[in-house]
Design a protein around this motif. Structure first.
Motif, PDB file in Angstrom:
ATOM      1  N   LEU A  81     -11.594   6.927  -9.401  1.00 43.50           N
ATOM      2  CA  LEU A  81     -12.766   6.894 -10.277  1.00 43.50           C
ATOM      3  C   LEU A  81     -14.049   7.007  -9.449  1.00 43.50           C
ATOM      4  O   LEU A  81     -14.159   6.379  -8.397  1.00 43.50           O
ATOM      5  CB  LEU A  81     -12.795   5.588 -11.075  1.00 43.50           C
ATOM      6  N   TYR A  82     -15.006   7.792  -9.944  1.00 43.72           N
ATOM      7  CA  TYR A  82     -16.266   8.000  -9.234  1.00 43.72           C
ATOM      8  C   TYR A  82     -17.439   7.823 -10.189  1.00 43.72           C
ATOM      9  O   TYR A  82     -17.341   8.134 -11.388  1.00 43.72           O
ATOM     10  CB  TYR A  82     -16.339   9.417  -8.651  1.00 43.72           C
ATOM     11  N   VAL A  83     -18.527   7.354  -9.675  1.00 45.34           N
ATOM     12  CA  VAL A  83     -19.810   7.331 -10.379  1.00 45.34           C
ATOM     13  C   VAL A  83     -20.855   7.861  -9.410  1.00 45.34           C
ATOM     14  O   VAL A  83     -21.019   7.316  -8.308  1.00 45.34           O
ATOM     15  CB  VAL A  83     -20.188   5.910 -10.844  1.00 45.34           C
ATOM     16  N   ASN A  84     -21.503   8.959  -9.808  1.00 48.76           N
ATOM     17  CA  ASN A  84     -22.495   9.607  -8.934  1.00 48.76           C
ATOM     18  C   ASN A  84     -21.899   9.934  -7.570  1.00 48.76           C
ATOM     19  O   ASN A  84     -22.500   9.666  -6.518  1.00 48.76           O
ATOM     20  CB  ASN A  84     -23.745   8.722  -8.777  1.00 48.76           C
ATOM     21  N   ASN A  85     -20.694  10.479  -7.603  1.00 54.37           N
ATOM     22  CA  ASN A  85     -19.967  10.894  -6.398  1.00 54.37           C
ATOM     23  C   ASN A  85     -19.581   9.739  -5.488  1.00 54.37           C
ATOM     24  O   ASN A  85     -19.167   9.952  -4.343  1.00 54.37           O
ATOM     25  CB  ASN A  85     -20.792  11.916  -5.598  1.00 54.37           C
ATOM     26  N   GLU A  86     -19.704   8.515  -5.950  1.00 51.59           N
ATOM     27  CA  GLU A  86     -19.299   7.353  -5.158  1.00 51.59           C
ATOM     28  C   GLU A  86     -18.031   6.750  -5.752  1.00 51.59           C
ATOM     29  O   GLU A  86     -17.956   6.498  -6.955  1.00 51.59           O
ATOM     30  CB  GLU A  86     -20.409   6.301  -5.147  1.00 51.59           C
ATOM     31  N   LYS A  87     -17.040   6.528  -4.902  1.00 58.81           N
ATOM     32  CA  LYS A  87     -15.781   5.948  -5.362  1.00 58.81           C
ATOM     33  C   LYS A  87     -16.001   4.511  -5.811  1.00 58.81           C
ATOM     34  O   LYS A  87     -16.548   3.696  -5.069  1.00 58.81           O
ATOM     35  CB  LYS A  87     -14.734   5.986  -4.244  1.00 58.81           C
ATOM     36  N   GLU A 140      -7.819   8.832  -2.210  1.00 59.01           N
ATOM     37  CA  GLU A 140      -8.774   9.456  -3.129  1.00 59.01           C
ATOM     38  C   GLU A 140      -8.233  10.764  -3.709  1.00 59.01           C
ATOM     39  O   GLU A 140      -8.984  11.636  -4.141  1.00 59.01           O
ATOM     40  CB  GLU A 140     -10.126   9.682  -2.459  1.00 59.01           C
ATOM     41  N   LYS A 141      -6.907  10.869  -3.754  1.00 65.13           N
ATOM     42  CA  LYS A 141      -6.255  12.037  -4.346  1.00 65.13           C
ATOM     43  C   LYS A 141      -5.381  11.571  -5.522  1.00 65.13           C
ATOM     44  O   LYS A 141      -4.662  10.589  -5.395  1.00 65.13           O
ATOM     45  CB  LYS A 141      -5.382  12.753  -3.320  1.00 65.13           C
ATOM     46  N   PRO A 142      -5.445  12.259  -6.659  1.00 72.75           N
ATOM     47  CA  PRO A 142      -4.659  11.832  -7.823  1.00 72.75           C
ATOM     48  C   PRO A 142      -3.158  11.994  -7.594  1.00 72.75           C
ATOM     49  O   PRO A 142      -2.719  12.875  -6.846  1.00 72.75           O
ATOM     50  CB  PRO A 142      -5.147  12.751  -8.947  1.00 72.75           C
ATOM     51  N   HIS A 192       0.813  -1.221   0.000  1.00 71.48           N
ATOM     52  CA  HIS A 192       0.000   0.000   0.000  1.00 71.48           C
ATOM     53  C   HIS A 192       0.845   1.270   0.000  1.00 71.48           C
ATOM     54  O   HIS A 192       0.335   2.348  -0.315  1.00 71.48           O
ATOM     55  CB  HIS A 192      -0.946   0.005   1.211  1.00 71.48           C
ATOM     56  N   GLN A 193       2.116   1.153   0.359  1.00 70.63           N
ATOM     57  CA  GLN A 193       2.975   2.329   0.371  1.00 70.63           C
ATOM     58  C   GLN A 193       3.700   2.527  -0.968  1.00 70.63           C
ATOM     59  O   GLN A 193       4.002   3.657  -1.372  1.00 70.63           O
ATOM     60  CB  GLN A 193       4.035   2.227   1.483  1.00 70.63           C
ATOM     61  N   THR A 194       3.983   1.431  -1.672  1.00 66.40           N
ATOM     62  CA  THR A 194       4.767   1.549  -2.904  1.00 66.40           C
ATOM     63  C   THR A 194       3.913   1.514  -4.167  1.00 66.40           C
ATOM     64  O   THR A 194       4.394   1.869  -5.247  1.00 66.40           O
ATOM     65  CB  THR A 194       5.809   0.412  -2.993  1.00 66.40           C
ATOM     66  N   SER A 195       2.677   1.110  -4.077  1.00 66.90           N
ATOM     67  CA  SER A 195       1.797   1.070  -5.248  1.00 66.90           C
ATOM     68  C   SER A 195       0.984   2.356  -5.333  1.00 66.90           C
ATOM     69  O   SER A 195       0.238   2.698  -4.411  1.00 66.90           O
ATOM     70  CB  SER A 195       0.843  -0.121  -5.170  1.00 66.90           C
ATOM     71  N   THR A 196       1.129   3.060  -6.454  1.00 64.65           N
ATOM     72  CA  THR A 196       0.367   4.298  -6.633  1.00 64.65           C
ATOM     73  C   THR A 196      -1.129   4.011  -6.772  1.00 64.65           C
ATOM     74  O   THR A 196      -1.967   4.812  -6.342  1.00 64.65           O
ATOM     75  CB  THR A 196       0.871   5.058  -7.869  1.00 64.65           C
ATOM     76  N   LEU A 197      -1.481   2.866  -7.362  1.00 67.55           N
ATOM     77  CA  LEU A 197      -2.897   2.516  -7.473  1.00 67.55           C
ATOM     78  C   LEU A 197      -3.548   2.373  -6.098  1.00 67.55           C
ATOM     79  O   LEU A 197      -4.635   2.916  -5.843  1.00 67.55           O
ATOM     80  CB  LEU A 197      -3.050   1.205  -8.259  1.00 67.55           C
ATOM     81  N   LEU A 198      -2.888   1.661  -5.206  1.00 66.69           N
ATOM     82  CA  LEU A 198      -3.452   1.452  -3.870  1.00 66.69           C
ATOM     83  C   LEU A 198      -3.423   2.732  -3.044  1.00 66.69           C
ATOM     84  O   LEU A 198      -4.332   2.978  -2.242  1.00 66.69           O
ATOM     85  CB  LEU A 198      -2.693   0.326  -3.160  1.00 66.69           C
ATOM     86  N   GLN A 199      -2.376   3.550  -3.260  1.00 70.79           N
ATOM     87  CA  GLN A 199      -2.321   4.831  -2.549  1.00 70.79           C
ATOM     88  C   GLN A 199      -3.524   5.703  -2.916  1.00 70.79           C
ATOM     89  O   GLN A 199      -4.183   6.300  -2.052  1.00 70.79           O
ATOM     90  CB  GLN A 199      -1.029   5.575  -2.897  1.00 70.79           C
ATOM     91  N   VAL A 200      -3.803   5.790  -4.225  1.00 75.84           N
ATOM     92  CA  VAL A 200      -4.902   6.630  -4.694  1.00 75.84           C
ATOM     93  C   VAL A 200      -6.241   6.067  -4.250  1.00 75.84           C
ATOM     94  O   VAL A 200      -7.166   6.813  -3.897  1.00 75.84           O
ATOM     95  CB  VAL A 200      -4.841   6.772  -6.234  1.00 75.84           C
ATOM     96  N   LEU A 201      -6.359   4.742  -4.236  1.00 76.81           N
ATOM     97  CA  LEU A 201      -7.601   4.109  -3.795  1.00 76.81           C
ATOM     98  C   LEU A 201      -7.911   4.485  -2.342  1.00 76.81           C
ATOM     99  O   LEU A 201      -9.059   4.688  -1.968  1.00 76.81           O
ATOM    100  CB  LEU A 201      -7.480   2.590  -3.936  1.00 76.81           C
ATOM    101  N   THR A 202      -6.856   4.610  -1.538  1.00 75.15           N
ATOM    102  CA  THR A 202      -7.030   4.941  -0.121  1.00 75.15           C
ATOM    103  C   THR A 202      -7.217   6.442   0.098  1.00 75.15           C
ATOM    104  O   THR A 202      -8.116   6.883   0.808  1.00 75.15           O
ATOM    105  CB  THR A 202      -5.817   4.448   0.687  1.00 75.15           C
TER     106      THR A 202
END
Length: 472
Positions: free
Chosen positions: A102-108, A75-77, A63-73
């Motif tokens: 990614l969001y749909v109707n303001n839901e992550k 919620e900042k690009p 979770h610290q080295t993956s940018t995908l997991l960082q952003v998922l947590t």
């Protein structure tokens, strides 16, 4: 009606034909999209990744080295982030990633990562850095530096060229920043080296860096160095500023440097220290900056290609190198100089070139400037083995075609019929109008450049353009 599965298939086909890697995970960390480019990058097949938990497929990340997991947590690009890791074949790769939630109707609902493979670029930059570290210490041969240029290497007697040399010699006596403007091929680096090797810094390193050669993130690492741990695979490495401490850095094509990096460069110039990428320590440096641009400084300033504060910081001393078409009195001398140079290198005995060639040279525009002239002479001499004179058939034919066209146009513009004019003022106006029209054509309508070539103020040229109805 198109079903969700059909839409996903269409989307997957589209994503498979683009060059950038695309990886999409849902909010629970499962991969839902994975395109061909990403698979080639990571040595994976889409079927091995799609539907799988992210960390089960990439156990080397967390979770610290993956940018995908960082952003998922968070919620900042995360934009333009460099990342280095091992793919499934245990091959180290480096990417520049932009990752957004990614969001749909303001839901992550998940996160998407767009990755560009820069492994090869990084390898090349590391090699350049290694070579730069090798050559930054001054190399002597007797009392002289190896492979350096001085003011004696600048050939030309035209007033505008001599003015540029005079300014450069004055600049060599100080340590102020210098901004040099000249078209491609005018000899900007020769001027820069002339300034360095005539200055009190001459015994210290001189390093040249083309700002257009690398992406901004890599250029930042090259300039300021890296600190171990700043990103996966990063090591402690000094940048060009540290390597050139006490000497001079040439920042070529400064107008190609990104505005974000320009802000960091400005801070270094103002405060006199650098901080390596990912580092916390401020490292003092004493470096003189000489920047060059192949575009008019006023143009890049007006069009936002350079920060105003950086421009004024660099433009302490301003030197404009005239293009070869504006110093035609130097063409014959430069031609003879290059003939002598390649006589020595090629073991020839060429004495000159015939008058047809010289006339063509005087009427040709030389868009590549002195570099193009030298290349033309070198090419002709390679084709003239055993000849004493360089003839037309040894040069590219386009030189003569353009020269003939330019000569005919000049004659037409300057033709004066005594019956046509009532007084001398009309003759003067016609000649002046022709010269202004020609200057505007050669500078593609750039009023500042045209005014410089005509030797008049910009405001004066604007007035004359209106007078002769030459406004665009």
């Amino acid at each position: 009606m198109v079903t969700k599965n059909v839409l996903m298939a269409i989307l997957q086909n589209i994503l498979n034909v683009i060059d950038e890697g695309i990886h999409v995970i849902d909010k629970n960390g499962f991969t839902i999209l994975y395109n061909k480019a990403m698979g080639e990058l990571e040595g994976m097949q889409a079927e091995d990744v799609v539907g799988q938990k992210f960390l089960s497929v990439f156990p080397d990340l967390n979770h610290q080295t993956s940018t995908l997991l960082q952003v998922l947590t968070s919620e900042k690009p995360i934009l333009d982030q460099s990342q280095t890791y091992m793919n499934r074949q245990k091959k180290k790769i480096m990417t520049i990633n932009s990752t957004i939630p990614l969001y749909v109707n303001n839901e992550k609902i998940g996160a998407v990562e767009i990755a560009k493979n820069i492994t090869r670029i990084k390898e090349l930059s590391d090699e350049i850095m290694r070579l730069q570290q090798t050559i930054t210490q001054p190399v002597y041969h007797g009392k002289h530096h190896i492979r350096s240029y001085s003011f004696e290497d600048l050939k030309g007697q035209s007033p505008t060229f001599q003015k540029a040399i005079k300014l450069a010699k004055r600049a060599a006596k100080s340590s102020s920043s210098v901004l040099i403007y000249g078209e491609t091929g005018t000899g900007k680096e020769l001027f820069v080296q002339g300034i360095h090797y005539a200055s009190r810094r001459s015994s210290n390193p001189f390093i040249a860096q083309n700002c257009a050669a690398f992406p901004e993130s890599l250029l930042e690492s090259l300039l300021f160095g890296t600190s171990k741990g700043s990103f996966t695979g990063a090591v402690d490495r000094p940048g060009i500023f540290e390597q050139a401490n006490g000497g001079t850095i040439l920042l070529d094509e400064i107008n190609s440097m990104g505005l974000q990096l320009q802000a960091k460069l400005l801070r270094v110039l103002q405060e006199g220290y650098v901080r390596r990428v990912g580092g916390l320590k401020d490292i003092p440096v004493d470096v003189r900056i000489i920047a060059t641009t192949n575009e008019d400084p006023q143009f890049i300033l007006q069009h936002g290609k350079i920060r105003k504060d950086l421009y004024y910081r660099l433009n302490v001393v301003n030197i404009m190198i005239p293009p070869l078409r504006d110093r035609k009195e130097d063409i014959e001398g430069l031609t003879n100089y290059f003939i002598a140079k390649y006589n020595s290198q090629l073991k020839l005995s060429v004495t000159g070139m015939d008058t047809e060639c010289l006339d063509a040279f005087m009427n040709y525009s030389w868009p590549g400037n002195v570099r193009e002239l030298e290349n033309a002479i070198e090419g002709a001499m390679n084709l003239s083995i055993g000849e004493s004179l360089l003839m037309r058939d040894s040069f590219p034919e386009y030189i003569f075609r353009e020269a003939e066209k330019n000569f005919a146009q000049t004659q037409n513009d300057l033709h004066v019929s005594l019956d046509e004019f009532v007084d001398l003022n009309q003759v003067v106006d016609r000649v002046e109008s022709a010269y202004i029209k020609n200057a505007m054509l050669q500078t593609s309508g750039n009023i500042s450049q045209a005014a410089q070539r005509l030797g008049i103020k910009r405001q004066t040229l604007q007035h004359k353009l209106k007078k002769y109805s030459l406004e665009q």
